[in-house]
Design an enzyme around this catalytic site. Sequence first.
Site, PDB file in Angstrom:
ATOM      1  N   MET A  11       0.839  -1.217   0.000  1.00 14.55           N
ATOM      2  CA  MET A  11       0.000   0.000   0.000  1.00 14.55           C
ATOM      3  C   MET A  11       0.863   1.252   0.000  1.00 14.55           C
ATOM      4  O   MET A  11       0.633   2.177  -0.772  1.00 14.55           O
ATOM      5  CB  MET A  11      -0.886   0.017   1.253  1.00 14.55           C
ATOM      6  CG  MET A  11      -1.965  -0.994   1.227  1.00 14.55           C
ATOM      7  SD  MET A  11      -3.524  -0.352   1.838  1.00 14.55           S
ATOM      8  CE  MET A  11      -4.017   0.717   0.541  1.00 14.55           C
ATOM      9  N   CYS A 126       2.931   7.129  11.119  1.00 13.75           N
ATOM     10  CA  CYS A 126       1.993   8.003  10.384  1.00 13.75           C
ATOM     11  C   CYS A 126       1.203   8.922  11.333  1.00 13.75           C
ATOM     12  O   CYS A 126       1.038  10.122  11.066  1.00 13.75           O
ATOM     13  CB  CYS A 126       1.055   7.170   9.532  1.00 13.75           C
ATOM     14  SG  CYS A 126       0.437   5.694  10.333  1.00 13.75           S
ATOM     15  N   GLN A 153      -8.070   5.744  13.292  1.00 17.13           N
ATOM     16  CA  GLN A 153      -7.151   5.413  12.210  1.00 17.13           C
ATOM     17  C   GLN A 153      -7.789   4.511  11.158  1.00 17.13           C
ATOM     18  O   GLN A 153      -8.508   3.565  11.480  1.00 17.13           O
ATOM     19  CB  GLN A 153      -5.912   4.719  12.790  1.00 17.13           C
ATOM     20  CG  GLN A 153      -5.206   5.583  13.809  1.00 17.13           C
ATOM     21  CD  GLN A 153      -3.874   5.042  14.302  1.00 17.13           C
ATOM     22  OE1 GLN A 153      -3.467   5.365  15.390  1.00 17.13           O
ATOM     23  NE2 GLN A 153      -3.181   4.240  13.506  1.00 17.13           N
ATOM     24  N   HIS A 234      -6.038   9.281   8.567  1.00 19.17           N
ATOM     25  CA  HIS A 234      -6.140   9.137  10.027  1.00 19.17           C
ATOM     26  C   HIS A 234      -6.639  10.461  10.626  1.00 19.17           C
ATOM     27  O   HIS A 234      -6.253  11.546  10.183  1.00 19.17           O
ATOM     28  CB  HIS A 234      -4.776   8.841  10.636  1.00 19.17           C
ATOM     29  CG  HIS A 234      -4.245   7.471  10.350  1.00 19.17           C
ATOM     30  ND1 HIS A 234      -4.977   6.473   9.755  1.00 19.17           N
ATOM     31  CD2 HIS A 234      -3.016   6.929  10.614  1.00 19.17           C
ATOM     32  CE1 HIS A 234      -4.219   5.380   9.656  1.00 19.17           C
ATOM     33  NE2 HIS A 234      -3.040   5.634  10.161  1.00 19.17           N
TER      34      HIS A 234
HETATM   35  N1  LIG Z   1       0.023   1.884   5.744  1.00 24.77           N
HETATM   36  C1  LIG Z   1       0.425   2.979   6.363  1.00 24.77           C
HETATM   37  O1  LIG Z   1      -0.328   3.957   6.588  1.00 24.77           O
HETATM   38  C2  LIG Z   1       1.829   3.096   6.838  1.00 24.77           C
HETATM   39  C3  LIG Z   1       2.273   4.336   7.254  1.00 24.77           C
HETATM   40  C4  LIG Z   1       3.568   4.472   7.685  1.00 24.77           C
HETATM   41  C5  LIG Z   1       4.399   3.378   7.676  1.00 24.77           C
HETATM   42  N2  LIG Z   1       3.951   2.175   7.260  1.00 24.77           N
HETATM   43  C6  LIG Z   1       4.901   1.061   7.262  1.00 24.77           C
HETATM   44  O2  LIG Z   1       5.231   0.722   5.921  1.00 24.77           O
HETATM   45  C7  LIG Z   1       5.459  -0.674   5.815  1.00 24.77           C
HETATM   46  C8  LIG Z   1       4.567  -1.281   4.732  1.00 24.77           C
HETATM   47  O3  LIG Z   1       3.220  -1.027   5.037  1.00 24.77           O
HETATM   48  P1  LIG Z   1       2.043  -1.287   3.986  1.00 24.77           P
HETATM   49  O4  LIG Z   1       0.840  -0.738   4.617  1.00 24.77           O
HETATM   50  O5  LIG Z   1       2.451  -0.844   2.625  1.00 24.77           O
HETATM   51  O6  LIG Z   1       1.982  -2.908   4.007  1.00 24.77           O
HETATM   52  P2  LIG Z   1       1.517  -3.918   2.856  1.00 24.77           P
HETATM   53  O7  LIG Z   1       0.475  -3.324   1.988  1.00 24.77           O
HETATM   54  O8  LIG Z   1       1.220  -5.190   3.561  1.00 24.77           O
HETATM   55  O9  LIG Z   1       2.841  -4.123   1.963  1.00 24.77           O
HETATM   56  C9  LIG Z   1       3.990  -4.756   2.473  1.00 24.77           C
HETATM   57  C10 LIG Z   1       5.117  -4.670   1.458  1.00 24.77           C
HETATM   58  O10 LIG Z   1       6.308  -5.228   2.037  1.00 24.77           O
HETATM   59  C11 LIG Z   1       6.799  -6.265   1.188  1.00 24.77           C
HETATM   60  N3  LIG Z   1       7.414  -7.316   1.987  1.00 24.77           N
HETATM   61  C12 LIG Z   1       6.856  -8.036   2.981  1.00 24.77           C
HETATM   62  N4  LIG Z   1       7.742  -8.933   3.456  1.00 24.77           N
HETATM   63  C13 LIG Z   1       8.878  -8.782   2.741  1.00 24.77           C
HETATM   64  C14 LIG Z   1      10.139  -9.414   2.727  1.00 24.77           C
HETATM   65  N5  LIG Z   1      10.430 -10.408   3.587  1.00 24.77           N
HETATM   66  N6  LIG Z   1      11.073  -8.991   1.855  1.00 24.77           N
HETATM   67  C15 LIG Z   1      10.798  -8.004   0.978  1.00 24.77           C
HETATM   68  N7  LIG Z   1       9.603  -7.351   0.923  1.00 24.77           N
HETATM   69  C16 LIG Z   1       8.664  -7.738   1.794  1.00 24.77           C
HETATM   70  C17 LIG Z   1       5.566  -6.794   0.484  1.00 24.77           C
HETATM   71  O11 LIG Z   1       5.951  -7.507  -0.665  1.00 24.77           O
HETATM   72  P3  LIG Z   1       5.010  -8.691  -1.254  1.00 24.77           P
HETATM   73  O12 LIG Z   1       3.916  -7.991  -2.019  1.00 24.77           O
HETATM   74  O13 LIG Z   1       5.950  -9.430  -2.134  1.00 24.77           O
HETATM   75  O14 LIG Z   1       4.525  -9.482  -0.104  1.00 24.77           O
HETATM   76  C18 LIG Z   1       4.849  -5.472   0.180  1.00 24.77           C
HETATM   77  O15 LIG Z   1       5.460  -4.835  -0.911  1.00 24.77           O
HETATM   78  C19 LIG Z   1       5.241  -1.242   7.212  1.00 24.77           C
HETATM   79  O16 LIG Z   1       6.507  -1.300   7.868  1.00 24.77           O
HETATM   80  C20 LIG Z   1       4.363  -0.220   7.878  1.00 24.77           C
HETATM   81  O17 LIG Z   1       4.526  -0.198   9.265  1.00 24.77           O
HETATM   82  C21 LIG Z   1       2.680   1.995   6.823  1.00 24.77           C
END
Ligand SMILES: NC(=O)c1ccc[n+]([C@@H]2O[C@H](COP(=O)([O-])OP(=O)(O)OC[C@H]3O[C@@H](n4cnc5c(N)ncnc54)[C@H](OP(=O)(O)O)[C@@H]3O)[C@@H](O)[C@H]2O)c1
Length: 337
Positions: A11, A126, A153, A234
Amino acid sequence: MKVAVVGATGMVGEVMLQVLAERDFPISELLLVASERSVGKTLEYKGEKHTVIGLADAVAAQPDIAIFSAGGDTSLEWAPKFAEVGTTVIDNSSAWRMDPTKKLVVPEINASELTAEDKIIANPNCSTIQLVMVLDPLHKKYGMKRVVVSTYQSVSGTGLKAVQQMENEAAGIEGDMAYPYPINRNALPHCDVFLENGYTKEEMKLAREPQKILDDRTFSVTATAVRIPTAGGHSESVNIEFLNDFELAEVRQLLSETPGVVVQDNTDTNTYPMPMFAHGKDDVFVGRIRRDETQPNTLNMWIVADNLRKGAATNAVQIAEYLVENNLVSNTSEAVS
Ligand SMILES: NC(=O)c1ccc[n+]([C@@H]2O[C@H](COP(=O)([O-])OP(=O)(O)OC[C@H]3O[C@@H](n4cnc5c(N)ncnc54)[C@H](OP(=O)(O)O)[C@@H]3O)[C@@H](O)[C@H]2O)c1
């Protein structure tokens, strides 16, 4: 810049690519990186197809900048490997945020702390980012004593699986659960995992990160973080007790002059921030600014921002821009010339 986007299929990763393109970040080569599950898939950037690669190949390519949004475990294991080959890592997970050797950066507030020696830079949580964008100017003017924040959130803050859960529930489809309970038509006082002190990890991020970003331990923050069934954006109800008194008109003026903050505050016209309007925007919106009539020097307000943009991707890209503009990454001079 040779840029790696780690977690490109997620995402945050998707919005990261949008923000890099919109801001025309100077990219000479783009590496899109995800887990082994996604290696070989193709994603588009500025109309061109790119094949997703794995982390080991990305390290071998020695990018100048790697922007990580792939969870804390991936960052803990792989960010040091990128740093070793000279890459500057900007990490969206919570892995490095409270490490005293790493900077925790909201560019409008503390980008000037960054140096070329910072090889792993942490992007704050965030909910923290939108909070400190508003707290910073008020703290400088009136001196904060204590902040009480309750968050509302969106499910996009948990990632793709949570958005799918909400959509499935709304459509009456059974599927995988990202949360222990239904989220549609519900509110969960439970963001991230519970800790021994009874707070969640998200609540403790909100309590600890602002002091580090504002470089001041003299104020305290306490938080309750709640997940609600909104798709993006949020919201936060915030109560701030100051050391000094304020005028409401001056508070509004100060915030409206703060870059990246937009005041939406007119009860006559029902004007206040809402996630549906903040969605897709880079600013932090603040409204419902009013005096807490139960104690002196205390303010109530409502803060909303897009968690995937200023809460994650936009803030990270702003850090990258600062590094490039200030020649703090290895081959900046080549990129500029
Ligand atoms: N969502 C938010 O509002 C937000 C805000 C600030 C920070 N974050 C942080 O950003 C990060 C991602 O969040 P998200 O919401 O984008 O999650 P998400 O939609 O679940 O996406 C996770 C991403 O990480 C990759 N990934 C997972 N395991 C991996 C591994 N072992 N090696 C390489 N890539 C891997 C996934 O690849 P695959 O598709 O191949 O599984 C996907 O591209 C988290 O650390 C979260 O805490 C999120």
